[in-house]
Motif scaffolding. Sequence first.
Motif, PDB file in Angstrom:
ATOM      1  N   UNK A 113      79.500  33.675 -12.791  1.00 34.34           N
ATOM      2  CA  UNK A 113      80.127  34.712 -11.980  1.00 34.34           C
ATOM      3  C   UNK A 113      79.340  35.104 -10.738  1.00 34.34           C
ATOM      4  N   UNK A 114      78.035  34.957 -10.775  1.00 37.71           N
ATOM      5  CA  UNK A 114      77.233  35.290  -9.594  1.00 37.71           C
ATOM      6  C   UNK A 114      75.942  34.489  -9.581  1.00 37.71           C
ATOM      7  N   UNK A 115      75.529  34.104  -8.393  1.00 36.53           N
ATOM      8  CA  UNK A 115      74.263  33.386  -8.227  1.00 36.53           C
ATOM      9  C   UNK A 115      73.238  34.230  -7.495  1.00 36.53           C
ATOM     10  N   UNK A 116      73.605  35.473  -7.165  1.00 36.77           N
ATOM     11  CA  UNK A 116      72.693  36.379  -6.464  1.00 36.77           C
ATOM     12  C   UNK A 116      72.299  37.530  -7.368  1.00 36.77           C
ATOM     13  N   UNK A 117      71.008  37.789  -7.450  1.00 37.82           N
ATOM     14  CA  UNK A 117      70.524  38.917  -8.249  1.00 37.82           C
ATOM     15  C   UNK A 117      70.498  40.195  -7.409  1.00 37.82           C
ATOM     16  N   UNK A 118      70.110  40.049  -6.180  1.00 37.53           N
ATOM     17  CA  UNK A 118      70.088  41.155  -5.221  1.00 37.53           C
ATOM     18  C   UNK A 118      70.253  40.544  -3.833  1.00 37.53           C
ATOM     19  N   UNK A 119      70.415  41.383  -2.844  1.00 36.51           N
ATOM     20  CA  UNK A 119      70.587  40.875  -1.488  1.00 36.51           C
ATOM     21  C   UNK A 119      69.409  39.981  -1.104  1.00 36.51           C
ATOM     22  N   UNK A 120      69.694  38.728  -0.791  1.00 37.80           N
ATOM     23  CA  UNK A 120      68.660  37.783  -0.389  1.00 37.80           C
ATOM     24  C   UNK A 120      67.835  37.210  -1.526  1.00 37.80           C
ATOM     25  N   UNK A 121      68.213  37.530  -2.780  1.00 38.66           N
ATOM     26  CA  UNK A 121      67.442  37.047  -3.941  1.00 38.66           C
ATOM     27  C   UNK A 121      68.365  36.289  -4.889  1.00 38.66           C
ATOM     28  N   UNK A 122      68.070  35.019  -5.113  1.00 40.17           N
ATOM     29  CA  UNK A 122      68.878  34.190  -6.007  1.00 40.17           C
ATOM     30  C   UNK A 122      68.548  34.514  -7.475  1.00 40.17           C
ATOM     31  N   UNK A 123      69.527  34.296  -8.334  1.00 45.23           N
ATOM     32  CA  UNK A 123      69.309  34.476  -9.765  1.00 45.23           C
ATOM     33  C   UNK A 123      68.298  33.449 -10.262  1.00 45.23           C
ATOM     34  N   UNK A 124      67.343  33.906 -11.058  1.00 50.24           N
ATOM     35  CA  UNK A 124      66.350  33.001 -11.631  1.00 50.24           C
ATOM     36  C   UNK A 124      66.936  32.217 -12.805  1.00 50.24           C
ATOM     37  N   UNK A 125      67.600  32.943 -13.702  1.00 47.89           N
ATOM     38  CA  UNK A 125      68.264  32.328 -14.841  1.00 47.89           C
ATOM     39  C   UNK A 125      69.225  33.353 -15.439  1.00 47.89           C
ATOM     40  N   UNK A 126      70.020  32.922 -16.412  1.00 46.49           N
ATOM     41  CA  UNK A 126      71.014  33.814 -17.008  1.00 46.49           C
ATOM     42  C   UNK A 126      70.381  34.976 -17.758  1.00 46.49           C
ATOM     43  N   UNK A 127      69.213  34.727 -18.362  1.00 53.33           N
ATOM     44  CA  UNK A 127      68.551  35.798 -19.109  1.00 53.33           C
ATOM     45  C   UNK A 127      68.178  36.965 -18.202  1.00 53.33           C
ATOM     46  N   UNK A 128      67.890  36.681 -16.936  1.00 49.79           N
ATOM     47  CA  UNK A 128      67.596  37.743 -15.980  1.00 49.79           C
ATOM     48  C   UNK A 128      68.801  38.674 -15.827  1.00 49.79           C
ATOM     49  N   UNK A 129      69.991  38.098 -15.762  1.00 51.26           N
ATOM     50  CA  UNK A 129      71.215  38.891 -15.631  1.00 51.26           C
ATOM     51  C   UNK A 129      71.530  39.636 -16.919  1.00 51.26           C
TER      52      UNK A 129
END
Length: 279
Positions: free
Chosen positions: A232-248
């Motif tokens: 559903x999303x590849x961004x964790x925050x503005x300008x920051x990519x998701x590291x992995x699903x566990x982060x979300x």
Amino acid sequence: MTASSSGTLITVAPTGAEHSKAEVPNLPVTLEELVRTGQDCERVGASMIHVHIRDAEARPSLDQGLLKETVAALRGETNLIVQLSTGGAVTDPEEDRLAVLDAMPDSASCTMGTVNFGDAVFMNRWEFIVELHKRMQEREIVPEYEIFDVGQLASLNRLLDEHGAPAGGHVHVDLVMGVPGGMPGTTEMLTSALRLLPQGASFSATGIGRTSLPVMLASLSAGGHLRVGMEDTLSYARGERVRDNAQLAARAAALSRIAQRPPIAVDEALTLLGVRQSR
């Protein structure tokens, strides 16, 4: 009125069918990656995993052998409720999507209508929805009714009126918000959708892309549950990519605790959803 819970069901949707491994190297696409993702997400608070699978070339697949192997591996290596997607990719034929149920997951998605999905069309004819609903009743597979627009809630109420309650007897809905062509991911839209939920239903909400955090907060404030993940999303925050699903999943768990509705354990999730105990 919706079913209430003192805690939050967190579902992780780790892969999906849209993102390519070449463009998203940290996307879990192999069985080993998927199992490890499930373990990591369970550790931080997830109770259910919403699964799309990929073939040896990392392309979306509905191969029966791979589906059964995936269900078995996730059951064997995690305690998570295993939910298979019957949506597949937008190009998958209806018969292949119906056959997903032969892998006998605990739960499966049931999308309640056709939606413009970005530049593509995600086709869900009424006759297909009815057949999917009936096959899940026969196999005692618990559906999660995916709602991409509020009119699909009217279709859900019609489905239940004409064809009876789902397997397990409890109605659980996932409001998928923010898809280009579907309902926007706003608090106002979520509030409108909740007025049309079937009596006694529970709901999760999913925000696509930049709507992920606003939808998460709105769902928690309304007593709902959460679906998060790299589908559903590849961004964790503005300008920051998701590291992995566990982060979300960990962020969802932290926010649910702040809302004083902490993540529920798998046993409570089984009871909430009405999943058969002989899984």
